[in-house]
Enzyme design. Structure first.
Site, PDB file in Angstrom:
ATOM      1  N   SER A 156     -16.121  27.713 -93.429  1.00  0.00           N
ATOM      2  CA  SER A 156     -16.421  28.385 -91.955  1.00  0.00           C
ATOM      3  C   SER A 156     -17.887  28.758 -92.027  1.00  0.00           C
ATOM      4  O   SER A 156     -18.598  28.688 -90.819  1.00  0.00           O
ATOM      5  CB  SER A 156     -15.727  29.550 -91.954  1.00  0.00           C
ATOM      6  OG  SER A 156     -14.338  29.536 -91.928  1.00  0.00           O
ATOM      7  N   HIS A 173     -13.622  21.493 -89.673  1.00  0.00           N
ATOM      8  CA  HIS A 173     -13.115  23.004 -89.683  1.00  0.00           C
ATOM      9  C   HIS A 173     -11.977  23.028 -88.892  1.00  0.00           C
ATOM     10  O   HIS A 173     -12.087  23.047 -87.434  1.00  0.00           O
ATOM     11  CB  HIS A 173     -14.456  23.619 -89.015  1.00  0.00           C
ATOM     12  CG  HIS A 173     -14.517  25.277 -89.108  1.00  0.00           C
ATOM     13  ND1 HIS A 173     -14.650  25.858 -87.845  1.00  0.00           N
ATOM     14  CD2 HIS A 173     -14.200  26.090 -89.888  1.00  0.00           C
ATOM     15  CE1 HIS A 173     -14.488  27.224 -88.278  1.00  0.00           C
ATOM     16  NE2 HIS A 173     -14.160  27.508 -89.678  1.00  0.00           N
ATOM     17  N   GLU A 207     -13.409  21.449 -85.497  1.00  0.00           N
ATOM     18  CA  GLU A 207     -14.736  20.929 -85.306  1.00  0.00           C
ATOM     19  C   GLU A 207     -15.093  19.847 -86.466  1.00  0.00           C
ATOM     20  O   GLU A 207     -14.757  20.262 -87.726  1.00  0.00           O
ATOM     21  CB  GLU A 207     -15.680  22.426 -85.547  1.00  0.00           C
ATOM     22  CG  GLU A 207     -15.415  23.360 -84.306  1.00  0.00           C
ATOM     23  CD  GLU A 207     -16.073  24.798 -84.667  1.00  0.00           C
ATOM     24  OE1 GLU A 207     -16.596  25.270 -83.793  1.00  0.00           O
ATOM     25  OE2 GLU A 207     -16.369  25.160 -85.695  1.00  0.00           O
ATOM     26  N   ASN A 223     -17.899  29.796 -83.774  1.00  0.00           N
ATOM     27  CA  ASN A 223     -18.296  31.175 -84.220  1.00  0.00           C
ATOM     28  C   ASN A 223     -19.527  31.909 -83.735  1.00  0.00           C
ATOM     29  O   ASN A 223     -19.934  32.812 -83.613  1.00  0.00           O
ATOM     30  CB  ASN A 223     -18.353  31.148 -85.657  1.00  0.00           C
ATOM     31  CG  ASN A 223     -16.997  31.278 -86.167  1.00  0.00           C
ATOM     32  OD1 ASN A 223     -16.241  32.000 -85.808  1.00  0.00           O
ATOM     33  ND2 ASN A 223     -16.656  30.860 -87.404  1.00  0.00           N
TER      34      ASN A 223
HETATM   35  N1  LIG Z   1      -8.531  32.001 -93.018  1.00  0.00           N
HETATM   36  C1  LIG Z   1      -9.222  31.440 -91.861  1.00  0.00           C
HETATM   37  O1  LIG Z   1      -8.952  31.775 -90.891  1.00  0.00           O
HETATM   38  C2  LIG Z   1     -10.134  30.168 -92.006  1.00  0.00           C
HETATM   39  C3  LIG Z   1     -10.547  29.509 -90.935  1.00  0.00           C
HETATM   40  C4  LIG Z   1     -11.176  28.042 -90.991  1.00  0.00           C
HETATM   41  C5  LIG Z   1     -11.853  27.846 -92.437  1.00  0.00           C
HETATM   42  N2  LIG Z   1     -11.442  28.785 -93.369  1.00  0.00           N
HETATM   43  C6  LIG Z   1     -12.192  28.281 -94.895  1.00  0.00           C
HETATM   44  O2  LIG Z   1     -11.051  27.611 -95.261  1.00  0.00           O
HETATM   45  C7  LIG Z   1     -11.282  27.767 -96.607  1.00  0.00           C
HETATM   46  C8  LIG Z   1     -10.070  28.514 -97.297  1.00  0.00           C
HETATM   47  O3  LIG Z   1      -9.788  29.825 -96.816  1.00  0.00           O
HETATM   48  P1  LIG Z   1      -8.414  30.465 -96.830  1.00  0.00           P
HETATM   49  O4  LIG Z   1      -8.546  31.467 -95.812  1.00  0.00           O
HETATM   50  O5  LIG Z   1      -7.473  29.203 -96.633  1.00  0.00           O
HETATM   51  O6  LIG Z   1      -8.651  30.880 -98.304  1.00  0.00           O
HETATM   52  P2  LIG Z   1      -7.361  31.458 -99.236  1.00  0.00           P
HETATM   53  O7  LIG Z   1      -7.918  32.349-100.108  1.00  0.00           O
HETATM   54  O8  LIG Z   1      -6.067  31.772 -98.389  1.00  0.00           O
HETATM   55  O9  LIG Z   1      -6.934  30.112 -99.981  1.00  0.00           O
HETATM   56  C9  LIG Z   1      -7.927  29.480-100.919  1.00  0.00           C
HETATM   57  C10 LIG Z   1      -7.027  28.815-102.045  1.00  0.00           C
HETATM   58  O10 LIG Z   1      -7.897  28.333-103.004  1.00  0.00           O
HETATM   59  C11 LIG Z   1      -7.397  28.282-104.267  1.00  0.00           C
HETATM   60  N3  LIG Z   1      -8.423  28.266-105.325  1.00  0.00           N
HETATM   61  C12 LIG Z   1      -9.137  29.163-106.080  1.00  0.00           C
HETATM   62  N4  LIG Z   1      -9.946  28.460-106.914  1.00  0.00           N
HETATM   63  C13 LIG Z   1      -9.762  27.384-106.737  1.00  0.00           C
HETATM   64  C14 LIG Z   1     -10.288  26.221-107.219  1.00  0.00           C
HETATM   65  N5  LIG Z   1     -11.562  26.336-108.112  1.00  0.00           N
HETATM   66  N6  LIG Z   1     -10.013  24.817-106.552  1.00  0.00           N
HETATM   67  C15 LIG Z   1      -9.372  24.653-105.751  1.00  0.00           C
HETATM   68  N7  LIG Z   1      -8.588  25.762-105.318  1.00  0.00           N
HETATM   69  C16 LIG Z   1      -8.877  27.002-105.580  1.00  0.00           C
HETATM   70  C17 LIG Z   1      -6.627  29.687-104.291  1.00  0.00           C
HETATM   71  O11 LIG Z   1      -5.661  29.699-105.386  1.00  0.00           O
HETATM   72  C18 LIG Z   1      -6.086  29.869-102.887  1.00  0.00           C
HETATM   73  O12 LIG Z   1      -4.849  29.381-102.796  1.00  0.00           O
HETATM   74  C19 LIG Z   1     -12.746  28.792 -97.028  1.00  0.00           C
HETATM   75  O13 LIG Z   1     -13.672  27.941 -96.959  1.00  0.00           O
HETATM   76  C20 LIG Z   1     -12.838  29.388 -95.415  1.00  0.00           C
HETATM   77  O14 LIG Z   1     -13.793  29.701 -95.296  1.00  0.00           O
HETATM   78  C21 LIG Z   1     -10.679  29.679 -93.495  1.00  0.00           C
END
Ligand SMILES: NC(=O)c1ccc[n+]([C@@H]2O[C@H](COP(=O)([O-])OP(=O)(O)OC[C@H]3O[C@@H](n4cnc5c(N)ncnc54)[C@H](O)[C@@H]3O)[C@@H](O)[C@H]2O)c1
Length: 373
Positions: free
Chosen positions: A115, A136, A148, A187
């Protein structure tokens, strides 16, 4: 075609699911079998809901296309498209991309769902930089139609086209972000709206309920500004806005956001945010009466968003139609933000931005005005 989804959390499990629903063979990686089991059960629950609505015909068939694995090598070997959805930590992502470059099919797409991290910086960490792109997705990926698609300075046309094909096949709508700018499109728009609203609150110019009511009932936005901050998480917005600011976004993060972040008043998830909730994670829609917004002009907070949209167009970062699509599908607006601004009248938009400059004394508003000239 083999798709690798790296990280099976909030976003990863949803991306794996929609990829499998579109017919791809998906390898889903996370650190432990336990996390993967939980991701698979979330996927099953969601598929059952889709089945009940008639969207999915055969739950087991979709499930059978997803292979959960705690071996990164197994997930990536021979993959033709990777979507990385690991934690928002540059070092973690760089490590994944270095391995992915080696293990995946030559020339295949290496996408990140970040993000707030620069796509270009992630690309810089590998040799074949042209393969890296931002995809994204929005939360929840199962329901949100928008993706995106962000080019780094290196992204090749081939990578872009393969990514657009992938997004189309998921039945999602891609908007192209031609430059790797902090906050991409959605954003950046939201940062203007939220910061302007927060600044007016801090100046005691308007109350939270007045602002929320006016944007909902006068502009037709799906939620009030503070209602949305609570719903998605004050912490999420604070961290994204701060990362944007650190990367040169012209606008201060409103101090109230920072204060609430440090006090862990994140909104619904902590039970306390701008509004109060019955308990941690227990959602109850805040009461926002229609009459409360009668005396507030919501264009004061929407005009800076239109200014930002013009920044995106004038810097050739995104097209007018893509910005409008992003604001409708990413933010749920009844019309595109540029169209709304044009219908309201660009002179009126400029007038409101000038008023924001007067009220707040912030230079970000005079900066935005030049893009509307
Ligand atoms: N949550 C949102 O609303 C949202 C929206 C758009 C983008 N994002 C982006 O998506 C990405 C993930 O966000 P999320 O909310 O799903 O996070 P999250 O914490 O729910 O999930 C992340 C996952 O990655 C795993 N993880 C930890 N270390 C790791 C590694 N070394 N290799 C692979 N996996 C690993 C964790 O165990 C976890 O299950 C981030 O970059 C975030 O910025 C999040």
């Amino acid at each position: 075609m083999k798709v690798a989804v790296i990280g099976a959390g909030t976003m990863g499990h949803g991306i794996a699911q929609v990829s499998a629903m579109a017919g791809y063979d998906v390898w889903m990686y996370d650190l432990s079998q336990e996390i993967l089991n939980s991701a698979m059960s979330r996927i099953r629950d969601s598929l059952n809901k889709f089945y009940a609505k008639g969207v999915v015909k055969d739950v087991e068939q979709v499930i059978s296309r997803i292979r959960p694995t705690a071996s990164l090598e197994e997930a990536l070997s021979g993959s033709e498209l990777m979507v990385e959805a690991s934690p928002e930590i540059l070092e973690v992502k760089v490590d994944i991309f270095r391995k992915a470059e080696r293990l995946s099919e030559r020339g295949s797409v290496l996408a990140t769902n970040t993000s707030s991290l620069p796509i270009t910086e992630i690309a810089d960490s590998i040799n074949e930089k042209g393969r890296v792109i931002g995809l994204h997705f929005f939360n929840p990926p199962q329901l949100m139609k928008l993706v995106e698609v962000i080019k780094s300075v290196y992204t090749t046309d081939e990578t872009l086209n393969m990514s657009l094909d992938f997004v189309n096949r998921l039945s999602k709508k891609a908007v192209i972000v031609k430059k790797d700018v902090p906050g991409f499109v959605v954003n950046r728009l939201l940062a203007r709206l939220m910061n302007a609203s927060c600044q007016l609150l801090e100046k005691n110019y308007a109350s939270m309920i007045e602002i929320d009511s006016a944007v909902k009932y006068k502009l037709g936005f799906p939620m009030g500004v503070f209602e949305l901050a609570d719903y998605s998480g004050v912490d999420v917005f604070y961290l994204v806005f701060k990362a944007m600011k650190d990367r040169g976004f012209r606008g201060d993060v409103c101090p109230t956001f920072e204060k609430m972040f440090s006090e862990k008043k994140f909104g619904v998830k902590t039970g306390e945010g701008f509004y109060s909730y019955p308990g941690k994670g227990v959602y109850k829609k805040p009461e926002i009466p229609k009459e409360a917004g009668t005396g507030f002009d919501p264009w004061l907070v929407a005009a800076p968003e239109v200014g930002e949209a013009f920044w995106l167009m004038k810097t050739d970062t995104a097209s007018e139609s893509d910005i409008d699509t992003a604001s409708m599908l990413g933010l749920g607006y009844p019309k595109g933000i540029v169209q709304m601004g044009r219908e309201f009248g660009l002179e009126n938009v400029k007038d409101r931005i000038k008023k924001m400059a007067e009220i707040t004394g912030k230079e970000e508003y005079s900066y935005l005005l030049q893009f509307l000239e």
